[in-house]
Design an enzyme around this catalytic site. Structure first.
Site, PDB file in Angstrom:
ATOM      1  N   TYR A 184       0.833  -1.197   0.000  1.00 39.69           N
ATOM      2  CA  TYR A 184       0.000   0.000   0.000  1.00 39.69           C
ATOM      3  C   TYR A 184       0.872   1.252   0.000  1.00 39.69           C
ATOM      4  CZ  TYR A 184      -4.604   2.011   0.789  1.00 39.69           C
ATOM      5  OH  TYR A 184      -5.804   2.658   0.639  1.00 39.69           O
ATOM      6  N   TYR A 232      -0.469   4.835 -10.424  1.00 44.28           N
ATOM      7  CA  TYR A 232      -1.386   4.034 -11.240  1.00 44.28           C
ATOM      8  C   TYR A 232      -2.828   4.465 -10.961  1.00 44.28           C
ATOM      9  CZ  TYR A 232      -4.184  -0.423 -11.414  1.00 44.28           C
ATOM     10  OH  TYR A 232      -5.153  -1.373 -11.529  1.00 44.28           O
TER      11      TYR A 232
END
Lengths: 388, 138
Positions: free
Chosen positions: A287, A335
């Site tokens: 993460y 992304y």
């Protein structure tokens, strides 16, 4: 301790349209991701008998109704962006126990589209809830803002204790961007330098704009099923080898040590279950709400010692061509990041293990980690995945 | 047209935390201690988070502690703080061992350091509410 090793596999993964999806609702993105994941697996919606979902509000009843999935088993654990990584572990346990056979883990948020429409976005905002208990002392009265102001404090103390620098954090943003440049779906694909990160506007000291994840719309879906079914589908199974989860706090004020995340516990549990060591790992998807999140995770998962995270990322070691691939999709930094990123770690890990990643493929990837970190460094869920 | 600054948010006062805000009004920083296990805790709760005993008491603290960590907000956390940027928000660890979110005052942002000794000061936020802040100990 029981084990989930090879008791269930990921067989379908997909993201919805991502970025800015004008007019879309969270449910629409969820449905789109779910359909694509079913197609990816070669399954029909009727095959789904378990459902997992999380958002910053609402109920799984809404989701089941919208998708017309009436599950035998469900889990709407919500402890931030790591929830979906936990869901996969929970789903594997439910499948191993025979409670259900095929589970859809799904999410969708519209941080961009929802802001334009001024409607609920399904995620990305504060944790909500009342003002009683700890929320009454959240720091709101002193002007404490969103997640970045909290994560910044972790970075500040890490710098104080270990001499970690902004340049070292910037290395993470640069390396992650290089992966994004190889991912056609990634939203930010222009090269950046360490100096670009340092020159980007300070958002909350010591984190700059380019230390922060994107704010996007996106849905994601992951399908988990039994070993028997997994062996007879379109794609090769991605086995769940190890799983662990842990959480320690809600407000960062009460984090036991602001430089040590719950990934220590979740990671150790996952490695123990998998019977693997750190050396067995071919890539890490972790993460990256902020650069500091990645740094803390790599330390806490045991890939380097506490305090050595800054040095670990030197010389673009985690970039394409380096010896330690991290966040090969381009991550939340480059992304997509729809407020909760955890499901996209699983999607990329599965694609890497299937060898579907084209230019960004990690050569001969056999075992990888998806490590979700949720809330304000509050929760961690670690899934170790492998192929045959 | 010059608009008036938005009012700053105030804490919500509930039965379980009212003694804390009554304390700050008197310019005293009070926290709870469990009479069964003897431990201090914060934020205010009816039950001790260490042992879940409801046999607890309010105790005046030394008001002294250290900066555990901090950030400097360059963007306001909410519109009411737009005129204040850049401002700091800090986690204070009191000598009693508990942490609370607050702000460092009487100190330039660039002079704030982790583990710097600080002491509490109070500022009135409304006729009813005084908020605790912390300043460096000389």
């Amino acid at each position: 301790m029981g084990s989930l090793t090879r008791k269930a596999a990921i067989v379908g993964v997909a993201e919805s349209d991502i970025g800015s999806t004008p007019g879309k609702s969270p449910m629409e993105l969820m449905a789109q991701a779910a359909k694509r994941a079913l197609d990816d697996a070669g399954l029909k919606k009727e095959d789904i008998d378990g459902l997992c979902w999380a958002a910053f509000g609402g109920s799984i009843l809404d989701v089941g109704e919208y998708l017309q999935i009436m599950p035998k088993w469900c889990d709407s654990t919500q402890y931030g962006g790591s929830s979906f990584d936990a869901h996969v572990g929970h789903a594997a346990a439910a499948i191993a126990a025979g409670l259900c056979e095929t589970v859809l883990v799904v999410m969708g948020t519209t941080n961009v589209a929802g802001r334009e429409l001024n409607v609920p976005r399904g995620g990305g905002g504060g944790a909500g809830g009342g003002e009683r208990g700890g929320a009454a002392f959240s720091g709101r009265v002193y002007g404490l803002g969103g997640p970045v102001t909290n994560y910044s404090m972790a970075a500040t103390r890490h710098m104080h204790l270990y001499g970690t620098t902004s340049e070292q954090l910037a290395e993470i943003a640069v390396a992650t961007r290089k992966w994004a440049m190889l991912n056609p779906k990634a939203l930010m694909r222009k090269p950046i330098t360490v100096q670009d990160v340092l020159n980007s506007p300070m958002i909350s000291y010591p984190l700059h704009l380019l230390d922060c994840c994107l704010i996007t719309d996106a849905g994601g879906a992951v399908i988990v099923t039994t070993p028997e079914r997994a062996r007879n589908l379109k794609k090769k199974p991605v086995w769940i080898l190890g799983f662990g989860e842990h959480f320690t706090h809600n407000a960062i004020t009460y984090m036991p040590d602001i430089t040590v995340t719950p990934a220590v516990e979740s990671g150790n549990a996952a490695f123990k279950m998998a019977g693997l060591t750190r050396k067995d790992i071919d890539f890490v998807q972790t993460y990256d709400s902020f650069t500091i999140t990645t740094l803390l995770a790599l330390e806490d998962l045991g890939f380097c010692k506490k305090g050595e995270g800054g040095a670990f990322f030197a010389n673009q070691r985690t970039a394409p061509g380096g010896d330690f691939p991290v966040n090969t999709s381009g991550g939340g930094l480059s992304y997509t990041h729809p407020g909760m990123f955890g499901i996209f770690l699983l999607i990329e890990a599965a694609r890497q293990l299937r060898g579907e990643c084209g230019e960004r493929q990690v050569e001969d990837a056999k075992v990888g980690i998806a490590n979700g970190m949720g809330g304000l460094l509050s929760s961690a869920a670690t899934v170790i995945l492998g192929r045959d | 047209m010059q608009s008036r600054p938005l009012p700053k948010p105030l804490p919500f006062v509930y039965p379980e935390n009212k003694p804390f805000w009554d304390g700050t009004k008197r310019h005293e920083l009070v926290i709870q201690r469990c009479k069964d296990c003897g431990k201090f805790y914060f934020y205010p709760r009816t039950a001790c988070p260490h042992c879940l005993s409801e046999n607890t008491e309010w105790v005046k603290t030394s008001g002294k502690g250290k900066v555990y960590s901090f950030t400097i907000c360059v963007r306001p956390g909410s519109p009411a703080f737009a005129g204040d940027v850049p401002y700091n928000v800090a986690i204070i660890e009191l000598d009693e061992g508990v942490r609370m979110m607050s702000q460092i005052t009487d100190c330039k942002n660039e002079d704030i350091k982790c583990d710097m000794p600080v002491e509490v000061v109070f500022k009135d936020a409304s006729p009813e509410i005084a908020l605790p802040y912390f300043r460096p100990v000389a």
